[in-house]
Write a protein that holds these residues in place. Structure first.
Motif, PDB file in Angstrom:
ATOM      1  N   ASN A  87      -5.121   9.228 -10.859  1.00  0.00           N
ATOM      2  CA  ASN A  87      -4.043   9.260  -9.868  1.00  0.00           C
ATOM      3  C   ASN A  87      -4.443  10.094  -8.658  1.00  0.00           C
ATOM      4  OD1 ASN A  87      -2.202   7.659 -11.287  1.00  0.00           O
ATOM      5  ND2 ASN A  87      -1.369   9.393 -12.405  1.00  0.00           N
ATOM      6  N   THR A  88      -5.090  11.219  -8.919  1.00  0.00           N
ATOM      7  CA  THR A  88      -5.530  12.098  -7.831  1.00  0.00           C
ATOM      8  C   THR A  88      -6.592  11.418  -6.977  1.00  0.00           C
ATOM      9  OG1 THR A  88      -5.085  14.046  -9.201  1.00  0.00           O
ATOM     10  CG2 THR A  88      -6.528  14.354  -7.286  1.00  0.00           C
ATOM     11  N   GLY A  89      -7.546  10.721  -7.612  1.00  0.00           N
ATOM     12  CA  GLY A  89      -8.603  10.046  -6.874  1.00  0.00           C
ATOM     13  C   GLY A  89      -8.060   9.011  -5.912  1.00  0.00           C
ATOM     14  N   ALA A  90      -7.113   8.187  -6.387  1.00  0.00           N
ATOM     15  CA  ALA A  90      -6.511   7.177  -5.520  1.00  0.00           C
ATOM     16  C   ALA A  90      -5.718   7.838  -4.393  1.00  0.00           C
ATOM     17  CB  ALA A  90      -5.610   6.265  -6.341  1.00  0.00           C
ATOM     18  N   LEU A  91      -5.000   8.902  -4.728  1.00  0.00           N
ATOM     19  CA  LEU A  91      -4.184   9.595  -3.732  1.00  0.00           C
ATOM     20  C   LEU A  91      -5.046  10.194  -2.622  1.00  0.00           C
ATOM     21  CD1 LEU A  91      -1.180  10.174  -3.293  1.00  0.00           C
ATOM     22  CD2 LEU A  91      -1.479  12.319  -4.504  1.00  0.00           C
ATOM     23  N   LEU A  92      -6.230  10.682  -2.974  1.00  0.00           N
ATOM     24  CA  LEU A  92      -7.130  11.257  -1.981  1.00  0.00           C
ATOM     25  C   LEU A  92      -7.541  10.239  -0.923  1.00  0.00           C
ATOM     26  CD1 LEU A  92      -9.457  13.478  -4.212  1.00  0.00           C
ATOM     27  CD2 LEU A  92      -7.731  14.256  -2.571  1.00  0.00           C
ATOM     28  N   LEU A  93      -7.577   8.962  -1.300  1.00  0.00           N
ATOM     29  CA  LEU A  93      -7.888   7.939  -0.311  1.00  0.00           C
ATOM     30  C   LEU A  93      -6.654   7.518   0.474  1.00  0.00           C
ATOM     31  CD1 LEU A  93     -10.396   5.204  -0.283  1.00  0.00           C
ATOM     32  CD2 LEU A  93      -8.041   4.445   0.039  1.00  0.00           C
ATOM     33  N   PHE A  94      -5.504   7.431  -0.212  1.00  0.00           N
ATOM     34  CA  PHE A  94      -4.296   6.944   0.444  1.00  0.00           C
ATOM     35  C   PHE A  94      -3.741   7.938   1.470  1.00  0.00           C
ATOM     36  CE2 PHE A  94      -3.583   4.319  -3.578  1.00  0.00           C
ATOM     37  CZ  PHE A  94      -4.035   3.149  -2.981  1.00  0.00           C
ATOM     38  N   ILE A  95      -3.898   9.236   1.222  1.00  0.00           N
ATOM     39  CA  ILE A  95      -3.329  10.243   2.132  1.00  0.00           C
ATOM     40  C   ILE A  95      -3.890  10.121   3.554  1.00  0.00           C
ATOM     41  CG2 ILE A  95      -3.232  12.725   2.634  1.00  0.00           C
ATOM     42  CD1 ILE A  95      -2.827  13.191  -0.378  1.00  0.00           C
ATOM     43  N   PRO A  96      -5.218  10.063   3.746  1.00  0.00           N
ATOM     44  CA  PRO A  96      -5.729   9.920   5.116  1.00  0.00           C
ATOM     45  C   PRO A  96      -5.290   8.625   5.802  1.00  0.00           C
ATOM     46  CG  PRO A  96      -7.475  10.620   3.622  1.00  0.00           C
ATOM     47  CD  PRO A  96      -6.311  10.229   2.776  1.00  0.00           C
ATOM     48  N   HIS A  97      -4.958   7.599   5.013  1.00  0.00           N
ATOM     49  CA  HIS A  97      -4.494   6.338   5.595  1.00  0.00           C
ATOM     50  C   HIS A  97      -3.022   6.411   6.015  1.00  0.00           C
ATOM     51  CE1 HIS A  97      -8.230   4.660   4.012  1.00  0.00           C
ATOM     52  NE2 HIS A  97      -7.972   3.553   4.650  1.00  0.00           N
ATOM     53  N   GLY A  98      -2.354   7.532   5.706  1.00  0.00           N
ATOM     54  CA  GLY A  98      -0.947   7.685   6.064  1.00  0.00           C
ATOM     55  C   GLY A  98      -0.011   6.784   5.275  1.00  0.00           C
ATOM     56  N   ALA A  99      -0.426   6.401   4.071  1.00  0.00           N
ATOM     57  CA  ALA A  99       0.349   5.439   3.288  1.00  0.00           C
ATOM     58  C   ALA A  99       1.415   6.085   2.412  1.00  0.00           C
ATOM     59  CB  ALA A  99      -0.597   4.606   2.411  1.00  0.00           C
ATOM     60  N   VAL A 100       1.363   7.403   2.220  1.00  0.00           N
ATOM     61  CA  VAL A 100       2.289   8.069   1.302  1.00  0.00           C
ATOM     62  C   VAL A 100       3.628   8.338   1.979  1.00  0.00           C
ATOM     63  CG1 VAL A 100       2.672  10.079  -0.166  1.00  0.00           C
ATOM     64  CG2 VAL A 100       0.345   9.185   0.133  1.00  0.00           C
ATOM     65  N   LEU A 101       4.718   7.951   1.336  1.00  0.00           N
ATOM     66  CA  LEU A 101       6.069   8.285   1.794  1.00  0.00           C
ATOM     67  C   LEU A 101       6.460   9.590   1.087  1.00  0.00           C
ATOM     68  CD1 LEU A 101       7.625   4.704   1.510  1.00  0.00           C
ATOM     69  CD2 LEU A 101       6.745   5.830   3.575  1.00  0.00           C
ATOM     70  N   TRP A 102       6.272  10.709   1.767  1.00  0.00           N
ATOM     71  CA  TRP A 102       6.309  12.019   1.118  1.00  0.00           C
ATOM     72  C   TRP A 102       7.682  12.400   0.576  1.00  0.00           C
ATOM     73  CZ3 TRP A 102       1.961  14.368  -0.210  1.00  0.00           C
ATOM     74  CH2 TRP A 102       0.780  14.013   0.462  1.00  0.00           C
ATOM     75  N   LEU A 103       8.733  12.195   1.356  1.00  0.00           N
ATOM     76  CA  LEU A 103      10.065  12.607   0.901  1.00  0.00           C
ATOM     77  C   LEU A 103      10.511  11.783  -0.300  1.00  0.00           C
ATOM     78  CD1 LEU A 103      11.949  13.212   4.281  1.00  0.00           C
ATOM     79  CD2 LEU A 103      11.116  14.917   2.648  1.00  0.00           C
ATOM     80  N   GLY A 154     -11.883   2.258  -6.434  1.00  0.00           N
ATOM     81  CA  GLY A 154     -10.931   1.169  -6.610  1.00  0.00           C
ATOM     82  C   GLY A 154      -9.887   1.137  -5.519  1.00  0.00           C
ATOM     83  N   ALA A 155      -9.410   2.317  -5.112  1.00  0.00           N
ATOM     84  CA  ALA A 155      -8.426   2.385  -4.028  1.00  0.00           C
ATOM     85  C   ALA A 155      -9.022   1.887  -2.722  1.00  0.00           C
ATOM     86  CB  ALA A 155      -7.920   3.821  -3.877  1.00  0.00           C
ATOM     87  N   ALA A 156     -10.307   2.184  -2.493  1.00  0.00           N
ATOM     88  CA  ALA A 156     -10.987   1.697  -1.285  1.00  0.00           C
ATOM     89  C   ALA A 156     -11.046   0.172  -1.287  1.00  0.00           C
ATOM     90  CB  ALA A 156     -12.391   2.289  -1.200  1.00  0.00           C
ATOM     91  N   VAL A 157     -11.347  -0.411  -2.453  1.00  0.00           N
ATOM     92  CA  VAL A 157     -11.394  -1.869  -2.563  1.00  0.00           C
ATOM     93  C   VAL A 157      -9.999  -2.472  -2.380  1.00  0.00           C
ATOM     94  CG1 VAL A 157     -11.892  -3.797  -4.129  1.00  0.00           C
ATOM     95  CG2 VAL A 157     -13.447  -1.849  -4.024  1.00  0.00           C
ATOM     96  N   ILE A 211       0.831  -1.203   0.000  1.00  0.00           N
ATOM     97  CA  ILE A 211       0.000   0.000   0.000  1.00  0.00           C
ATOM     98  C   ILE A 211       0.865   1.252   0.000  1.00  0.00           C
ATOM     99  CG2 ILE A 211      -1.607   1.368   1.383  1.00  0.00           C
ATOM    100  CD1 ILE A 211      -2.969  -0.826  -0.145  1.00  0.00           C
ATOM    101  N   GLN A 212       1.977   1.250   0.744  1.00  0.00           N
ATOM    102  CA  GLN A 212       2.901   2.386   0.729  1.00  0.00           C
ATOM    103  C   GLN A 212       3.499   2.580  -0.661  1.00  0.00           C
ATOM    104  OE1 GLN A 212       5.510   1.132   3.977  1.00  0.00           O
ATOM    105  NE2 GLN A 212       4.916   2.954   5.145  1.00  0.00           N
ATOM    106  N   ALA A 213       3.871   1.464  -1.298  1.00  0.00           N
ATOM    107  CA  ALA A 213       4.438   1.550  -2.651  1.00  0.00           C
ATOM    108  C   ALA A 213       3.405   2.103  -3.624  1.00  0.00           C
ATOM    109  CB  ALA A 213       4.914   0.166  -3.102  1.00  0.00           C
TER     110      ALA A 213
END
Length: 278
Positions: A199-215, A100-103, A54-56
């Motif tokens: 890409n934006t739609g999936a990112l909107l779900l992943f951000i609240p889950h804390g899955a993004v490695l920002w740096l 799709g990201a939710a699923v 999920i992080q990847a």
């Protein structure tokens, strides 16, 4: 300097980071021409020890948002795609991608990959044996029907992008060419706008889950932007024949990659279970 400590990934080495940055540049180029850059960028991210799928996927989306934004602007300035089709399709695709990201957070992508491989095989054969397809724009629908078909395609492909990801741009291009009747250049231009939304739609779900490695995602975004700019300029200058050739190469690579996944995740375990029963 210990790059792993700086980026919050203790086992990440400089060698692995350089490899991932090169993959992000190449992925940006491929995405800008025909889509399918996730073939390189996502597996490269999974080389990092300790990173979760999920992080990847989330970090891949962060980098890809910047890359698709760059190619969208470049295509719009030079190829002048009809945004009356692209923008509504993109809005619906964003919703599909979020779903799709939710699923993806609860259902393994392995369940869908056999279907995708069969679809890609059909796409490859269809494109290879119809050399005139996509050479010129010949719209197959008009009026509201055109936008309805575009919206349905955006919803389905957006859902796929949120769920699995690699090959989304490729599916968008072939849909815009084979279903709606655009030439490859116009299809690629519109696909970038829609792919930016998915890409934006999936990112909107992943951000609240804390899955993004920002740096790490920020570093990859720079490489992705550079590749996207170069790829979109080349696609515009070389035209539909060049895009069609690259498209077929990427589709074959997608079939190989997902085919191996299907074997490892579906067929091999089933054969092993059958052997154990006997």
């Amino acid at each position: 300097m210990d790059i792993g400590s700086v980026l919050g990934l203790e086992q990440l080495t400089w060698g692995t980071l350089i490899l991932i940055v090169i993959a992000a540049f190449a992925a940006g180029w491929i995405d800008a021409v025909v889509g399918g850059g996730g073939l390189l960028q996502l597996p490269a991210l999974l080389l990092i020890p300790g990173i979760s799928p999920i992080q990847a996927l989330a970090t891949n989306k962060l980098a890809s948002v910047f890359g698709t934004a760059t190619s969208s602007v470049t295509y719009y300035g030079r190829a002048k795609p009809d945004i009356r089709t692209a923008l509504p399709m993109a809005a619906i695709a964003l919703v599909g991608s979020f779903g799709g990201a939710a699923v993806a957070t609860v259902l393994p992508a392995a369940a869908f990959k056999p279907i995708i491989v069969v679809a890609l095989l059909a796409v490859a054969l269809f494109t290879a044996f119809r050399p005139q397809m996509g050479a010129a724009t010949k719209l197959r629908f008009s009026g509201h029907k055109h936008h309805i078909m575009a919206g349905l395609a955006g919803l389905v492909i957006g859902f796929y992008d949120g769920l699995i990801g690699p090959g989304t741009g490729t599916f968008l291009v072939i849909t815009l060419v084979a279903l709606l009747g655009y030439d490859f250049l116009q299809a690629s231009a519109k696909a970038k706008i829609v792919n930016l939304a998915t890409n934006t739609g999936a990112l909107l779900l992943f951000i609240p889950h804390g899955a993004v490695l920002w740096l790490l995602g920020g570093i990859l975004a720079v490489a992705n932007v550079a590749g996207s700019y170069l790829g979109s300029r080349m696609a515009i200058s070389k035209g539909t024949t060049f895009i069609r050739v690259v498209f077929l190469v990427v589709v074959v690579a997608l079939i190989a990659k997902l085919g191996v996944d299907v074997w490892n995740e579906n067929i091999a375990p089933a054969l092993a279970a059958l052997a154990a029963v006997r």
